[in-house]
Design a protein around this motif. Structure first.
Motif, PDB file in Angstrom:
ATOM      1  N   GLY A 172       0.779  -1.233   0.000  1.00 47.14           N
ATOM      2  CA  GLY A 172       0.000   0.000   0.000  1.00 47.14           C
ATOM      3  C   GLY A 172       0.807   1.277   0.000  1.00 47.14           C
ATOM      4  N   TYR A 173       2.104   1.165  -0.284  1.00 47.19           N
ATOM      5  CA  TYR A 173       2.981   2.329  -0.210  1.00 47.19           C
ATOM      6  C   TYR A 173       3.378   2.878  -1.578  1.00 47.19           C
ATOM      7  N   THR A 174       3.531   4.190  -1.618  1.00 43.70           N
ATOM      8  CA  THR A 174       4.188   4.858  -2.729  1.00 43.70           C
ATOM      9  C   THR A 174       5.608   5.169  -2.273  1.00 43.70           C
ATOM     10  N   SER A 175       6.605   4.691  -3.015  1.00 43.37           N
ATOM     11  CA  SER A 175       7.999   4.957  -2.652  1.00 43.37           C
ATOM     12  C   SER A 175       8.372   6.374  -3.071  1.00 43.37           C
ATOM     13  N   VAL A 176       9.072   7.070  -2.193  1.00 33.67           N
ATOM     14  CA  VAL A 176       9.380   8.478  -2.399  1.00 33.67           C
ATOM     15  C   VAL A 176      10.892   8.683  -2.423  1.00 33.67           C
ATOM     16  N   PHE A 177      11.375   9.213  -3.546  1.00 30.33           N
ATOM     17  CA  PHE A 177      12.790   9.574  -3.650  1.00 30.33           C
ATOM     18  C   PHE A 177      12.900  11.093  -3.576  1.00 30.33           C
ATOM     19  N   TRP A 178      13.771  11.718  -4.323  1.00 34.07           N
ATOM     20  CA  TRP A 178      13.955  13.154  -4.148  1.00 34.07           C
ATOM     21  C   TRP A 178      14.654  13.760  -5.359  1.00 34.07           C
ATOM     22  N   SER A 179      14.503  15.072  -5.519  1.00 39.02           N
ATOM     23  CA  SER A 179      15.145  15.763  -6.640  1.00 39.02           C
ATOM     24  C   SER A 179      15.982  16.961  -6.194  1.00 39.02           C
ATOM     25  N   VAL A 180      16.013  17.206  -4.894  1.00 37.16           N
ATOM     26  CA  VAL A 180      16.906  18.209  -4.298  1.00 37.16           C
ATOM     27  C   VAL A 180      17.490  17.590  -3.034  1.00 37.16           C
ATOM     28  N   ALA A 181      18.808  17.607  -2.918  1.00 30.56           N
ATOM     29  CA  ALA A 181      19.463  17.088  -1.712  1.00 30.56           C
ATOM     30  C   ALA A 181      20.913  17.524  -1.707  1.00 30.56           C
ATOM     31  N   TYR A 182      21.512  17.436  -0.548  1.00 33.75           N
ATOM     32  CA  TYR A 182      22.957  17.654  -0.436  1.00 33.75           C
ATOM     33  C   TYR A 182      23.442  16.842   0.753  1.00 33.75           C
ATOM     34  N   LYS A 183      24.726  16.757   0.943  1.00 35.39           N
ATOM     35  CA  LYS A 183      25.281  15.934   2.018  1.00 35.39           C
ATOM     36  C   LYS A 183      25.098  16.645   3.355  1.00 35.39           C
ATOM     37  N   ASP A 184      23.956  16.397   3.956  1.00 40.45           N
ATOM     38  CA  ASP A 184      23.610  17.080   5.202  1.00 40.45           C
ATOM     39  C   ASP A 184      23.551  16.150   6.402  1.00 40.45           C
ATOM     40  N   TRP A 185      23.656  14.844   6.170  1.00 43.04           N
ATOM     41  CA  TRP A 185      23.422  13.869   7.239  1.00 43.04           C
ATOM     42  C   TRP A 185      24.641  13.624   8.130  1.00 43.04           C
ATOM     43  N   ASP A 186      25.816  14.075   7.692  1.00 40.52           N
ATOM     44  CA  ASP A 186      27.032  13.851   8.472  1.00 40.52           C
ATOM     45  C   ASP A 186      27.132  14.912   9.561  1.00 40.52           C
ATOM     46  N   THR A 187      26.832  14.519  10.786  1.00 42.29           N
ATOM     47  CA  THR A 187      26.809  15.490  11.885  1.00 42.29           C
ATOM     48  C   THR A 187      28.204  15.995  12.249  1.00 42.29           C
ATOM     49  N   LYS A 188      29.236  15.309  11.782  1.00 40.23           N
ATOM     50  CA  LYS A 188      30.605  15.747  12.056  1.00 40.23           C
ATOM     51  C   LYS A 188      31.153  16.649  10.953  1.00 40.23           C
ATOM     52  N   ALA A 189      30.331  16.910   9.944  1.00 38.52           N
ATOM     53  CA  ALA A 189      30.784  17.722   8.812  1.00 38.52           C
ATOM     54  C   ALA A 189      29.783  18.819   8.480  1.00 38.52           C
TER      55      ALA A 189
END
Length: 248
Positions: A172-189
């Protein structure tokens, strides 16, 4: 979190048919592209989301919440102040660790999305295991928020296959990707509010699905400025369930 490949480099399939999502970024408002990737047909076949209507200046804010780093309350404060809707993709860890924030997300009109229970590579687990990963998140969120509906999924780390999207769709899910992103997940950087602002604004384009991680201090500090700048360019923020046309 989703440490997806957001560079322009082509995403090659593994021997098992898995892909790590990647795309050619927008420059100057141009349309981003997955034409060079090997998975465009898979996304189309399963009606996954990559872009909204690229003829309309609409934006869709999406956040990945693998764990809490102290910045989600600030993000929610800004969204409330600016009257901007979003979707938060949560894991089992987040549901167990931050029930009050999950409840607040729903209470303030945001969607709760499924980011799997244990954040596995879903391309290497069975159909039954995928279904279990998804149902545990849906049930856990429902217990907190009272909302029984959960329609959107973001595959952990942006890793997927035809099989993963097929099983997810059957659930029952629609998979969601993205079209805008940057390397933001690295909390040490983290590189500061201005870097976050510049990284998002330079990629804006009509129909954009924006991926941000709430563990980023930079994102929390830049979000209000990003929203104001986007609106000054004529963009309107919409909730993902208001997306009426998908583009590839």
């Amino acid at each position: 979190m989703t440490a997806g490949n957001t560079a322009a480099a082509s995403a090659a399939a593994s021997p098992g048919g898995a892909y790590h999502f990647g795309f050619k970024k927008s420059v100057g408002g141009s349309r981003p592209s997955i034409n060079e990737e090997g998975f465009k047909g898979i996304l189309e076949r399963h009606q996954a989301i990559f872009l909204g209507d690229t003829t309309k200046k609409e934006l869709y804010l999406t956040f990945d919440n693998g764990y809490e780093n102290g910045f989600t309350p600030k993000v929610l404060d800004v969204l409330k102040e600016k009257k901007v809707p979003a979707i938060f993709f949560v894991t089992g860890h987040y549901i167990k660790d931050q029930p009050d924030l999950v409840k607040r997300m729903a209470a303030e009109g945001h969607l709760i999305g499924n980011h799997s229970w244990s954040h596995p590579d879903m391309s290497v687990i069975s159909s039954g295991q995928i279904a279990n990963e998804l149902s545990k998140v849906k049930d856990g969120a429902a217990q907190i928020t009272g909302q029984q509906q959960m329609e959107y999924l973001r595959p952990p780390r942006g890793i997927f296959s035809d099989h993963v999207l097929a099983v997810s769709k059957a659930q029952g899910y629609t998979s969601v990707f993205w079209s805008v992103a940057y390397k933001d997940w690295d909390t040490k950087a983290q590189r500061g509010r201005q870097y976050a602002y510049d990284s998002v604004i330079k990629q804006l384009h009509p129909g954009a699905v924006i991926l941000l991680h709430t563990v980023s201090k930079d994102n929390a500090e830049a979000l209000g400025q990003i929203i104001d700048a986007a609106r000054s360019q004529g963009y309107e923020f919409k909730r993902l369930d208001q997306l009426t046309s998908k583009s590839y």
